[in-house]
Write an enzyme that holds these catalytic residues in place. Structure first.
Site, PDB file in Angstrom:
ATOM      1  N   GLU A  82      61.808   7.958  32.421  1.00  0.00           N
ATOM      2  CA  GLU A  82      62.852   8.561  31.593  1.00  0.00           C
ATOM      3  C   GLU A  82      62.277   9.657  30.694  1.00  0.00           C
ATOM      4  N   SER A  96      77.058   7.846  35.398  1.00  0.00           N
ATOM      5  CA  SER A  96      77.197   9.283  35.217  1.00  0.00           C
ATOM      6  C   SER A  96      75.921  10.020  35.632  1.00  0.00           C
ATOM      7  N   SER A  97      74.774   9.588  35.140  1.00  0.00           N
ATOM      8  CA  SER A  97      73.556  10.358  35.474  1.00  0.00           C
ATOM      9  C   SER A  97      73.191  10.230  36.934  1.00  0.00           C
ATOM     10  N   TRP A 137      66.090   1.150  20.227  1.00  0.00           N
ATOM     11  CA  TRP A 137      66.677   1.676  21.470  1.00  0.00           C
ATOM     12  C   TRP A 137      66.064   0.979  22.682  1.00  0.00           C
ATOM     13  N   HIS A 148      59.460   4.918  31.058  1.00  0.00           N
ATOM     14  CA  HIS A 148      58.493   6.001  31.128  1.00  0.00           C
ATOM     15  C   HIS A 148      58.956   7.151  32.005  1.00  0.00           C
ATOM     16  N   ARG A 195      56.522   1.657  12.167  1.00  0.00           N
ATOM     17  CA  ARG A 195      57.818   2.295  12.382  1.00  0.00           C
ATOM     18  C   ARG A 195      58.919   1.269  12.178  1.00  0.00           C
ATOM     19  N   HIS A 208      70.477   6.419  16.641  1.00  0.00           N
ATOM     20  CA  HIS A 208      69.913   7.771  16.630  1.00  0.00           C
ATOM     21  C   HIS A 208      69.213   8.041  17.960  1.00  0.00           C
ATOM     22  N   SER A 233      58.976  27.774  32.399  1.00  0.00           N
ATOM     23  CA  SER A 233      58.381  28.525  33.513  1.00  0.00           C
ATOM     24  C   SER A 233      59.264  29.687  33.935  1.00  0.00           C
ATOM     25  N   LYS A 236      49.832  22.776  34.107  1.00  0.00           N
ATOM     26  CA  LYS A 236      51.022  23.545  33.694  1.00  0.00           C
ATOM     27  C   LYS A 236      50.730  24.373  32.457  1.00  0.00           C
ATOM     28  N   HIS A 293      51.854   1.307  29.414  1.00  0.00           N
ATOM     29  CA  HIS A 293      51.141   1.856  28.250  1.00  0.00           C
ATOM     30  C   HIS A 293      51.992   1.732  26.988  1.00  0.00           C
ATOM     31  N   HIS A 294      53.239   1.307  27.154  1.00  0.00           N
ATOM     32  CA  HIS A 294      54.056   1.021  25.972  1.00  0.00           C
ATOM     33  C   HIS A 294      53.857  -0.418  25.498  1.00  0.00           C
ATOM     34  N   TYR A 348      59.837  11.537  31.214  1.00  0.00           N
ATOM     35  CA  TYR A 348      59.554  12.738  32.009  1.00  0.00           C
ATOM     36  C   TYR A 348      60.839  13.372  32.489  1.00  0.00           C
ATOM     37  N   ASP A 383      78.960  26.634  44.206  1.00  0.00           N
ATOM     38  CA  ASP A 383      79.203  25.620  43.193  1.00  0.00           C
ATOM     39  C   ASP A 383      78.230  24.490  43.481  1.00  0.00           C
ATOM     40  N   THR A 429      49.606  17.906  33.820  1.00  0.00           N
ATOM     41  CA  THR A 429      50.272  18.547  32.680  1.00  0.00           C
ATOM     42  C   THR A 429      49.413  19.681  32.159  1.00  0.00           C
TER      43      THR A 429
HETATM   44  C1  HEA Z   1      65.377  13.554  22.030  1.00  0.00           C
HETATM   45  C2  HEA Z   1      65.308  12.598  21.199  1.00  0.00           C
HETATM   46  C3  HEA Z   1      65.190  12.696  19.712  1.00  0.00           C
HETATM   47  C4  HEA Z   1      65.472  13.731  18.846  1.00  0.00           C
HETATM   48  C5  HEA Z   1      66.000  15.115  19.162  1.00  0.00           C
HETATM   49  C6  HEA Z   1      65.161  13.243  17.524  1.00  0.00           C
HETATM   50  C7  HEA Z   1      65.310  14.000  16.369  1.00  0.00           C
HETATM   51  C8  HEA Z   1      64.977  13.544  15.108  1.00  0.00           C
HETATM   52  N1  HEA Z   1      64.471  12.305  14.785  1.00  0.00           N
HETATM   53 FE1  HEA Z   1      64.210  10.783  16.037  1.00  0.00          FE
HETATM   54  N2  HEA Z   1      63.869   9.260  17.324  1.00  0.00           N
HETATM   55  C9  HEA Z   1      63.973   9.289  18.693  1.00  0.00           C
HETATM   56  C10 HEA Z   1      64.347  10.378  19.445  1.00  0.00           C
HETATM   57  C11 HEA Z   1      64.710  11.597  18.916  1.00  0.00           C
HETATM   58  N3  HEA Z   1      64.699  11.938  17.596  1.00  0.00           N
HETATM   59  C12 HEA Z   1      63.619   8.013  19.269  1.00  0.00           C
HETATM   60  C13 HEA Z   1      63.605   7.645  20.749  1.00  0.00           C
HETATM   61  C14 HEA Z   1      63.294   7.187  18.204  1.00  0.00           C
HETATM   62  C15 HEA Z   1      62.846   5.719  18.243  1.00  0.00           C
HETATM   63  C16 HEA Z   1      63.992   4.836  17.884  1.00  0.00           C
HETATM   64  C17 HEA Z   1      63.547   3.410  17.807  1.00  0.00           C
HETATM   65  O1  HEA Z   1      62.535   3.137  17.127  1.00  0.00           O
HETATM   66  O2  HEA Z   1      64.198   2.556  18.451  1.00  0.00           O
HETATM   67  C18 HEA Z   1      63.449   7.993  17.000  1.00  0.00           C
HETATM   68  C19 HEA Z   1      63.179   7.538  15.721  1.00  0.00           C
HETATM   69  C20 HEA Z   1      63.132   8.336  14.614  1.00  0.00           C
HETATM   70  C21 HEA Z   1      62.558   7.947  13.365  1.00  0.00           C
HETATM   71  C22 HEA Z   1      61.880   6.611  13.062  1.00  0.00           C
HETATM   72  C23 HEA Z   1      62.906   5.630  12.629  1.00  0.00           C
HETATM   73  C24 HEA Z   1      62.274   4.298  12.398  1.00  0.00           C
HETATM   74  O3  HEA Z   1      61.210   4.045  12.982  1.00  0.00           O
HETATM   75  O4  HEA Z   1      62.853   3.510  11.637  1.00  0.00           O
HETATM   76  C25 HEA Z   1      62.733   8.995  12.499  1.00  0.00           C
HETATM   77  C26 HEA Z   1      62.289   9.002  11.093  1.00  0.00           C
HETATM   78  O5  HEA Z   1      61.980  10.004  10.545  1.00  0.00           O
HETATM   79  C27 HEA Z   1      63.386  10.044  13.228  1.00  0.00           C
HETATM   80  C28 HEA Z   1      63.726  11.270  12.709  1.00  0.00           C
HETATM   81  C29 HEA Z   1      64.265  12.303  13.457  1.00  0.00           C
HETATM   82  C30 HEA Z   1      64.671  13.566  12.865  1.00  0.00           C
HETATM   83  C31 HEA Z   1      64.618  13.924  11.408  1.00  0.00           C
HETATM   84  C32 HEA Z   1      65.108  14.334  13.903  1.00  0.00           C
HETATM   85  C33 HEA Z   1      65.594  15.744  13.779  1.00  0.00           C
HETATM   86  O6  HEA Z   1      64.972  16.571  14.743  1.00  0.00           O
HETATM   87  C34 HEA Z   1      67.096  15.831  13.924  1.00  0.00           C
HETATM   88  C35 HEA Z   1      67.549  17.218  13.579  1.00  0.00           C
HETATM   89  C36 HEA Z   1      69.009  17.401  13.818  1.00  0.00           C
HETATM   90  C37 HEA Z   1      69.948  17.310  12.853  1.00  0.00           C
HETATM   91  C38 HEA Z   1      69.573  16.973  11.452  1.00  0.00           C
HETATM   92  C39 HEA Z   1      71.392  17.456  13.177  1.00  0.00           C
HETATM   93  C40 HEA Z   1      71.899  18.857  13.031  1.00  0.00           C
HETATM   94  C41 HEA Z   1      72.195  19.265  11.627  1.00  0.00           C
HETATM   95  C42 HEA Z   1      73.143  18.722  10.875  1.00  0.00           C
HETATM   96  C43 HEA Z   1      73.761  17.415  11.185  1.00  0.00           C
HETATM   97  C44 HEA Z   1      73.555  19.477   9.675  1.00  0.00           C
HETATM   98  C45 HEA Z   1      73.562  18.632   8.478  1.00  0.00           C
HETATM   99  C46 HEA Z   1      74.727  17.737   8.535  1.00  0.00           C
HETATM  100  C47 HEA Z   1      74.831  16.643   7.792  1.00  0.00           C
HETATM  101  C48 HEA Z   1      73.869  16.346   6.680  1.00  0.00           C
HETATM  102  C49 HEA Z   1      75.889  15.641   8.125  1.00  0.00           C
HETATM  103  N4  HEA Z   1      63.625   9.615  14.507  1.00  0.00           N
HETATM  104  C1  HEA Z   2      59.401  14.000  26.533  1.00  0.00           C
HETATM  105  C2  HEA Z   2      58.951  12.821  26.315  1.00  0.00           C
HETATM  106  C3  HEA Z   2      57.515  12.386  26.398  1.00  0.00           C
HETATM  107  C4  HEA Z   2      56.425  12.972  27.007  1.00  0.00           C
HETATM  108  C5  HEA Z   2      56.352  14.254  27.811  1.00  0.00           C
HETATM  109  C6  HEA Z   2      55.319  12.095  26.746  1.00  0.00           C
HETATM  110  C7  HEA Z   2      54.035  12.331  27.224  1.00  0.00           C
HETATM  111  C8  HEA Z   2      53.005  11.422  27.128  1.00  0.00           C
HETATM  112  N1  HEA Z   2      53.046  10.223  26.438  1.00  0.00           N
HETATM  113 FE1  HEA Z   2      54.589   9.522  25.329  1.00  0.00          FE
HETATM  114  N2  HEA Z   2      56.183   8.657  24.514  1.00  0.00           N
HETATM  115  C9  HEA Z   2      57.451   9.166  24.463  1.00  0.00           C
HETATM  116  C10 HEA Z   2      57.876  10.336  25.028  1.00  0.00           C
HETATM  117  C11 HEA Z   2      57.047  11.181  25.761  1.00  0.00           C
HETATM  118  N3  HEA Z   2      55.712  11.026  25.981  1.00  0.00           N
HETATM  119  C12 HEA Z   2      58.327   8.296  23.715  1.00  0.00           C
HETATM  120  C13 HEA Z   2      59.818   8.514  23.452  1.00  0.00           C
HETATM  121  C14 HEA Z   2      57.550   7.229  23.298  1.00  0.00           C
HETATM  122  C15 HEA Z   2      57.945   6.055  22.402  1.00  0.00           C
HETATM  123  C16 HEA Z   2      58.909   5.119  23.006  1.00  0.00           C
HETATM  124  C17 HEA Z   2      59.220   4.054  21.978  1.00  0.00           C
HETATM  125  O1  HEA Z   2      58.376   3.151  21.787  1.00  0.00           O
HETATM  126  O2  HEA Z   2      60.283   4.153  21.319  1.00  0.00           O
HETATM  127  C18 HEA Z   2      56.212   7.477  23.840  1.00  0.00           C
HETATM  128  C19 HEA Z   2      55.161   6.596  23.660  1.00  0.00           C
HETATM  129  C20 HEA Z   2      53.954   6.748  24.305  1.00  0.00           C
HETATM  130  C21 HEA Z   2      52.975   5.706  24.363  1.00  0.00           C
HETATM  131  C22 HEA Z   2      53.101   4.303  23.762  1.00  0.00           C
HETATM  132  C23 HEA Z   2      52.636   4.329  22.346  1.00  0.00           C
HETATM  133  C24 HEA Z   2      52.854   3.001  21.699  1.00  0.00           C
HETATM  134  O3  HEA Z   2      54.028   2.585  21.576  1.00  0.00           O
HETATM  135  O4  HEA Z   2      51.848   2.359  21.346  1.00  0.00           O
HETATM  136  C25 HEA Z   2      51.901   6.221  25.065  1.00  0.00           C
HETATM  137  C26 HEA Z   2      50.659   5.473  25.361  1.00  0.00           C
HETATM  138  O5  HEA Z   2      49.948   5.783  26.266  1.00  0.00           O
HETATM  139  C27 HEA Z   2      52.257   7.560  25.451  1.00  0.00           C
HETATM  140  C28 HEA Z   2      51.444   8.401  26.190  1.00  0.00           C
HETATM  141  C29 HEA Z   2      51.837   9.645  26.648  1.00  0.00           C
HETATM  142  C30 HEA Z   2      50.963  10.494  27.455  1.00  0.00           C
HETATM  143  C31 HEA Z   2      49.550  10.216  27.858  1.00  0.00           C
HETATM  144  C32 HEA Z   2      51.720  11.601  27.747  1.00  0.00           C
HETATM  145  C33 HEA Z   2      51.250  12.751  28.618  1.00  0.00           C
HETATM  146  O6  HEA Z   2      52.261  13.106  29.536  1.00  0.00           O
HETATM  147  C34 HEA Z   2      50.868  13.955  27.804  1.00  0.00           C
HETATM  148  C35 HEA Z   2      50.113  14.955  28.678  1.00  0.00           C
HETATM  149  C36 HEA Z   2      49.887  16.270  27.991  1.00  0.00           C
HETATM  150  C37 HEA Z   2      48.726  16.670  27.419  1.00  0.00           C
HETATM  151  C38 HEA Z   2      47.516  15.791  27.416  1.00  0.00           C
HETATM  152  C39 HEA Z   2      48.614  17.988  26.724  1.00  0.00           C
HETATM  153  C40 HEA Z   2      48.369  19.185  27.651  1.00  0.00           C
HETATM  154  C41 HEA Z   2      47.166  19.000  28.496  1.00  0.00           C
HETATM  155  C42 HEA Z   2      46.051  19.815  28.422  1.00  0.00           C
HETATM  156  C43 HEA Z   2      45.965  20.948  27.471  1.00  0.00           C
HETATM  157  C44 HEA Z   2      44.960  19.576  29.402  1.00  0.00           C
HETATM  158  C45 HEA Z   2      43.660  19.138  28.794  1.00  0.00           C
HETATM  159  C46 HEA Z   2      43.818  17.934  27.932  1.00  0.00           C
HETATM  160  C47 HEA Z   2      42.975  16.866  28.004  1.00  0.00           C
HETATM  161  C48 HEA Z   2      42.028  16.659  29.127  1.00  0.00           C
HETATM  162  C49 HEA Z   2      42.993  15.834  26.896  1.00  0.00           C
HETATM  163  N4  HEA Z   2      53.503   7.873  24.967  1.00  0.00           N
HETATM  164 CU   LIG Z   3      55.448   6.355  28.391  1.00  0.00          CU
END
Ligand code: HEA
Ligand code: HEA
Ligand SMILES: [Cu+2]
Ligand code: CUA
Lengths: 288, 554, 289
Positions: free
Chosen positions: B271, B185-186, B158, B269, B466, B87, B284, B347, B318-319, B273, B116, B344
């Site tokens: 990634e 690709s990317s 993942w 990380h 999780r 997923h 924007s 923004k 921080h992960h 962003y 282009d 952030t």
């Molecule tokens: C951009 C990234 C992205 C997006 C868009 C989503 C979208 C969603 N994610 Fe996901 N998710 C991750 C990134 C993302 N996730 C990541 C990185 C993890 C961590 C994995 C890991 O732990 O290794 C995670 C893990 C994760 C978990 C935790 C799993 C676990 O810890 O065991 C869950 C559980 O609720 C979850 C739920 C969902 C749901 C309900 C959506 C929904 O928003 C999805 C909605 C979209 C659809 C539902 C599809 C469109 C509609 C249909 C398909 C129509 C119906 C058709 C049928 C029924 C066939 N995600």
């Molecule tokens: C689009 C993707 C995205 C973005 C933008 C962010 C944004 C941020 N993430 Fe997140 N993060 C993920 C995707 C993302 N993260 C994913 C996928 C994981 C899980 C990976 C995995 O384990 O599977 C993760 C996990 C993750 C962890 C690890 C958690 C754990 O596993 O224990 C941490 C810890 O520091 C973290 C921190 C942050 C912080 C500080 C920001 C900051 O950039 C947020 C900054 C924004 C704000 C703070 C709000 C707006 C700000 C204001 C309004 C200003 C005033 C606010 C204050 C002064 C408080 N993230």
């Molecule tokens: Cu991070």
């Protein structure tokens, strides 16, 4: 910048990209099957690689033809330069990952296993008989006792060879710029020969390491970092040498002019990059 | 539609000599498989991304279905882990990233006045690698699920942490090589974006006059080229550790399993962003249009984006706060991570100030944009909480983290993509989408996505880890609610698909003007809708008054 | 089920309101629990307070930001004849919303740093327990004694959790949070844990102790606790470790010092218990993966 010329240039559609995708898939699929010990892996891998080579020749062939037809303008040339420069940057980052592994092992994991710093308990409870040192194959003595290749022998020689090859290709570039084709070809040949000598020594060194020193890819973390770093570098030198040979051919065919020879420069950049990576290797893998 | 209409007065048929790729005189194969046209390739990217979104979503629904009630009803734990892993991989590498590349393909050339992308053939290759990469990635899972062949897909999460990820069977090699292909690709896609923005801007389109979307993508592309090779290196080490006897991640050989985590998150990380900066760009673009007011603090936006990108390289651990890092390291990564809240925040405040004293209307793109600002900020807040090391000792690897990243990814990245699609769809197709259905799609998505992910904060705080297929009955109620939200949100997406079909295939809907939106500014909005297959044959003359940011004194 | 969950809803909303007011949350997960447990140690309480501080700060900022958004949405609608202002700059404002957040962050970082440093100091512990994670069970060794046993998921839960087991898991007490042999610890004692794993990475987590610590094969991680209240505390493995990651719970039984000493003595007495559990040293096996 664009204002330099009139019309923009957009190349016509090409079959090579989709051809390349299929070949790449075959290559990767074959590789996966190969390491999994599944049937046909090596065949697919070989076929895929062959197709990739065909694609490269076909694709670059088209580009060269279009170039010679004078279809390209200055802007296209700049795009190519951008492309090559950033591609080399990505290569640098790929090597960075492996250098990172080397530094991490030497600065953290090995000392910790040996009980230094935060590793006190790790050593006390698990590896009490192990003391940190470099080179090492770890407390499990993975791969058995081995000895290493002294920096001041062949590695030093190879360093000199690559550095000189860096000079010779610069000379070739200079010759191209002043339009002395004879010198250009001579310097190119020299560069290629040096590259081949370098590779020869690397191979010799590997054979020596495996047969006499028991230094192998599986000699713990030292063997892993040593062979992965030097190995990937060797692959890049090979690739560079092949590209140089192609460019040599194009020099002989007279494809390049004084002020329009990007392909040559691209390969020269690549060769310098390979050169710089080696310097890093020499210092961090062999010397310190 | 006129295939060779070129921009304004600069009609120049000289280039027709080598122009044999105008849509109509092309075979289907020529147009879609051999394309050198940024619009067609952009379309391919977007369609691919939508398919992947559904595949990844279907997997998510399997996860949510199993978690509906306590006890194992539907799948075995091993398969559940495969769902979780795939997923994430499908959504991140298959849905979000290609969607952004698709939008970049469509818009950047039109925004900067280029004919282009800079390297159109490589552009086509970048795309066409993806379907094959995902075939490779999904193959083991598909064979197992549909034919019962083999052991199924990767199940180590993942993040592919060794030693667990190395316990997988045949799928390990497939996953690793698939990731290599995605990386190639990317990287090529990113090189193309940089080359286009640096080299293909029309005269007068200075860097600081570019739309913010171009800026955020320029910086994103740099991040991509910097970190994708590092991921490739990390998975290559996994490969050699499993198959060639290296000891990178094996303590007995002097390596360290945690070393993989450092290398992975050095990629991981930035990634995340990569998945949000282009979203910032889209938002924007949209907010000023529907606030009928210039973007507040254009240059601040650019610098904020740059500083976020810079900081993203020094916060990766921080992960890993619970892996047993030296105290000093933990402190450094905590402070660095917290700092990201500042740019952030700039923004967020700028978006709010753009709306302030504007003249707002609420078409679907604006609705999604406003929801983005609010819900992304919520995700940001939880992110900031996660950055506090002692608190993260409790949050880590619980559903609190899952809630955090779905707020930033789903209501962040995905909402921004949807906003962008609604915003630009009339420009692409020349047909207005169905506003009524658009609003329905928005409200259902927004309501259900919160039902889906908000309770997960509570679950995490209450102590639900999780990546578990079954849980104590204490967690039952919120899981139930979350699953209801998941299916609601999922099916709401079918509306989106219908809207796209109407607009793109049935061409149902009002004719779109070249401006499309009353408040839209910029070169792309001076083009007819749909724009000619080849937009600019010659560099257009830039009229600063037409640009959104033409007045550099601002 | 729909119906039962409806009544669950009503109960839930009531509880929701209640829990929002009272911060005291029970030691082990409860239905409709909304917040983190304050736990039963000094550190866990610090962590809880830290968590509440950041949470409330974020709420405050949220109120301002979202307030401004909702105000604009209602006050500056075109339909209400709002005309757009022309400005797109305000240096003063921009400086304020750069500097103020920095100040807030510093304010958060200071207490966080203090707590972290206290939690990191494993010095002068009175008892050391070695924890080893296996797929999918835990081994506990009371270092310096020969007491050493394996602790894994309780039998009834293990039966109920199988697909199609036919057993309603709601009837199983402490489903997935109960073990055959809990880790017994003394209260009011500084206990040092040395944590490692034998096969893949696991993570030892009991929420009421206020931390989790990864168990890395081939390395030792340290952590400490000093439990203030006797009781039975439950947790789970918190790092994905394979198919049964969700099924390797942790139970800590905190007893008064005297009772603990008696228990430990008894453990030493009955040797078969120790014989029964195979001794595996990580060194021999980490390199197998
Ligand atoms: C951009 C990234 C992205 C997006 C868009 C989503 C979208 C969603 N994610 Fe996901 N998710 C991750 C990134 C993302 N996730 C990541 C990185 C993890 C961590 C994995 C890991 O732990 O290794 C995670 C893990 C994760 C978990 C935790 C799993 C676990 O810890 O065991 C869950 C559980 O609720 C979850 C739920 C969902 C749901 C309900 C959506 C929904 O928003 C999805 C909605 C979209 C659809 C539902 C599809 C469109 C509609 C249909 C398909 C129509 C119906 C058709 C049928 C029924 C066939 N995600
Ligand atoms: C689009 C993707 C995205 C973005 C933008 C962010 C944004 C941020 N993430 Fe997140 N993060 C993920 C995707 C993302 N993260 C994913 C996928 C994981 C899980 C990976 C995995 O384990 O599977 C993760 C996990 C993750 C962890 C690890 C958690 C754990 O596993 O224990 C941490 C810890 O520091 C973290 C921190 C942050 C912080 C500080 C920001 C900051 O950039 C947020 C900054 C924004 C704000 C703070 C709000 C707006 C700000 C204001 C309004 C200003 C005033 C606010 C204050 C002064 C408080 N993230
Ligand atoms: Cu991070
Ligand atoms: Cu052990 Cu998860």
């Amino acid at each position: 910048m664009a204002h330099a010329q009139g019309a923009y240039y957009v190349p016509h559609a090409s079959r090579w990209p989709i051809f390349g995708s299929v070949s790449l898939f075959l290559l990767m699929f074959g590789a996966a099957n190969l390491v999994n010990g599944a049937a046909g892996g090596s065949v697919m891998l070989g076929l895929g690689s062959l197709l990739i080579i065909i694609m490269l020749f076909g694709w670059f062939g088209d580009v060269i033809r279009e170039h010679l037809q004078g279809l390209y303008n200055e802007q296209v040339d700049i795009s190519f330069r951008q492309g090559m420069a950033w591609f080399i940057f990505s290569e640098v980052m790929f090597f960075a990952a492996f250098f990172g592994a080397l530094f991490y092992a030497r600065a953290f994991s090995v000392p910790w296993l040996g009980g230094e710093g935060d590793g006190f308990s790790t050593n006390q409870f698990i590896w009490s008989e192990f003391t940190a040192a470099w080179p090492t194959n770890g407390p499990g003595e993975i791969g058995g006792r081995f000895s290493t290749i002294p920096a001041w022998g062949i590695p030093l020689l190879n360093t000199v060879i690559l550095l000189i090859s860096g000079l010779t290709i610069t000379m070739a570039h200079w010759a191209l710029k002043v339009g002395q084709r004879g010198a250009l070809i001579a310097w190119m040949v020299a560069t290629i020969v040096l590259g081949i000598i370098f590779l020869f020594f690397q191979v010799y060194e590997y054979v020596h390491a495996y047969s006499d020193l028991n230094l192998t890819l599986s000699s713990g973390i030292y063997g892993s970092t040593f062979f992965m770093l030097t190995g990937f570098h060797g692959m890049h030198v090979t690739l560079g040498a092949i590209m140089l040979t192609v460019i040599l051919g194009r020099c002989i065919a007279g494809h390049f002019t004084k002020d329009n020879h990007f392909a040559f420069e691209a390969v020269a950049w690549y060769w310098h990059f390979v050169d710089v990576v080696w310097l890093g290797l020499f210092v961090f893998v062999y010397v310190v | 539609m006129a295939e060779h209409a070129t921009y304004g007065a600069h009609d120049d048929h000289a280039h027709d000599a080598h122009d044999d790729h105008g849509g109509h005189q092309q075979s289907f194969f020529q147009r879609w498989f051999c394309s050198t046209n940024h619009k067609d390739i952009g379309t391919l990217y977007l369609v691919f991304s939508l398919i992947m979104f559904f595949i990844g979503g279907a997997m998510a629904l399997v996860i949510r279905a199993e978690l509906f009630v306590p006890g194992l009803q539907l799948v075995h734990p091993e398969f559940f882990n495969q769902m979780t892993t795939m997923h994430a991989l499908v959504m991140i590498f298959g849905a979000v990233m290609p969607a952004f590349v698709g939008l970049a393909n469509w818009m950047i050339p039109m925004m900067v006045g280029a004919p282009d992308m800079a390297l159109p053939r490589m552009n086509n290759w970048s795309f066409w690698i993806l379907p094959f990469a995902f075939t490779l990635l999904l193959l083991p899972l598909a064979l197992y699920t549909f034919f019962g062949i083999g052991g199924g897909g990767p199940a180590g999460g993942w993040t592919l942490y060794p030693p667990l990820s190395l316990q997988g069977g045949n799928n390990v090699a497939f996953t690793i090589f698939a990731i290599h292909m995605m990386g190639i690709s990317s990287i090529m896609g990113a090189i193309n974006v940089i080359a286009t923005i640096i080299n293909m801007r029309a005269p007068g389109m200075d860097l600081l006059k570019m739309p913010v979307f171009c800026w955020t993508w320029l910086i994103t592309a740099f991040l991509l080229i910097a970190v994708m090779p590092v991921l490739a290196g990390a998975v290559t080490m996994l490969l050699t550790d499993k198959f060639f006897g290296t000891s990178f991640f094996n303590a007995a050989g002097g390596g360290d399993p945690v070393m993989f985590q450092h290398i992975f998150w050095f990629f991981g990380h930035p990634e995340v962003y990569i998945m949000i900066l282009p979203a910032f760009g889209i938002i924007s673009e949209i907010i000023p249009t529907f606030a009928r007011k210039p973007l507040f603090g254009y240059q601040a936006m650019v610098y904020a984006t740059a500083s976020i990108a810079f900081l993203s390289f020094i916060v990766w651990a921080h992960h890993m706060f619970t892996v047993g890092m030296p105290l000093g390291a933990a402190l450094f990564f905590m402070y660095a991570t917290m700092l990201i809240a500042v740019p952030t925040g700039v923004k967020v405040f700028n978006w709010v100030s753009t709306m302030w004293k504007g003249s707002l209307t609420f078409e679907t793109p604006m609705l999604f944009a406003i929801a983005f600002v609010i819900l992304f900020t919520i995700g940001g807040f939880s992110g900031l909480m996660l950055a506090i090391v002692p608190a993260d000792f409790q949050y880590h690897d619980t559903y609190f983290v899952v809630a955090h990243f779905h707020y930033v990814l789903v209501t962040g990245a995905i909402f921004a993509i949807m906003a962008g699609v609604y915003y630009w769809l009339p420009k692409w197709t020349g047909v207005m989408y169905n506003e009524m259905l658009g609003k329905w799609h928005f409200w259902l998505s927004t309501i259900f996505v919160n039902v889906l992910f908000f309770p997960q904060h509570f679950l995490g705080l209450a102590g639900m880890p999780r990546r578990i297929p079954d849980y104590n009955v204490a967690f039952a109620d919120f899981n139930f609610i979350s699953s209801v939200g998941a299916f609601g949100f999922g099916f709401a997406q079918l509306i989106f698909v219908w809207i796209l079909i109407e607009c793109c295939l049935l061409r149902k809907g009002a004719k779109a003007t070249s401006g499309v939106w009353e408040g839209a500014r910029g070169l792309e909005w001076t083009l007819p809708s749909p724009p000619p297959h080849h937009t600019f044959a010659t560099p257009p003359v830039i009229d600063d008054r037409q640009l959104a940011h033409g007045d550099v004194t601002h | 089920m729909g119906v039962s969950s409806m009544s669950g809803w009503i109960k839930g909303l009531a509880l929701l309101a209640m829990l929002l007011l009272s911060t005291s949350v029970a030691a082990n997960p409860e239905p409709w629990q909304l917040n983190m447990t304050p736990g039963v140690t000094a550190s866990s309480k610090e962590v809880y307070e830290l968590h509440m501080i950041i949470f409330l700060i974020c709420c405050a900022i949220g109120v301002i930001v979202f307030g401004a958004i909702f105000y604009s949405v209602f006050a500056f609608r075109k339909s209400k004849g709002a005309v757009a202002a022309k400005w797109s700059h305000n240096t003063v404002a921009e400086i304020i919303w750069t500097v103020v957040p920095i100040a807030i962050l510093v304010g958060m970082a200071i207490p966080a740093t203090g707590t972290l440093m206290r939690m990191a100091d494993t010095g002068d512990a009175e008892l050391t327990v070695k924890i080893t994670g296996y797929q999918w069970k835990w081994r506990y060794e009371y270092v310096g004694t020969d007491v050493n046993f394996v602790s894994s998921l309780s039998r009834d839960a293990d039966a109920a959790r199988r697909v199609g087991s036919g057993i309603d898991v709601r009837t199983v007490p402490n489903y997935l949070l109960d073990v055959d042999k809990p880790l017994v610890l003394p209260v009011d004692t500084k206990i040092r844990f040395v944590i490692t794993a034998d096969d893949v990475i696991h993570s030892w987590w009991v929420p009421v102790l206020g931390w989790k610590q990864d168990a890395i094969p081939g390395f030792i991680n340290e952590a400490w606790t000093s439990i203030e209240v006797p009781g039975t505390y439950r947790g789970q493995c918190a790092e994905l470790c394979g198919k049964d990651h969700g099924f390797m719970p942790i139970v800590v039984e905190a007893r008064p010092k005297a009772e603990f000493d008696a228990w430990l003595a008894a453990q030493r007495a009955d040797r078969p218990d120790i014989e029964a559990t195979v001794q595996a040293t990580p060194a021999a096996t980490v390199n197998k993966s």
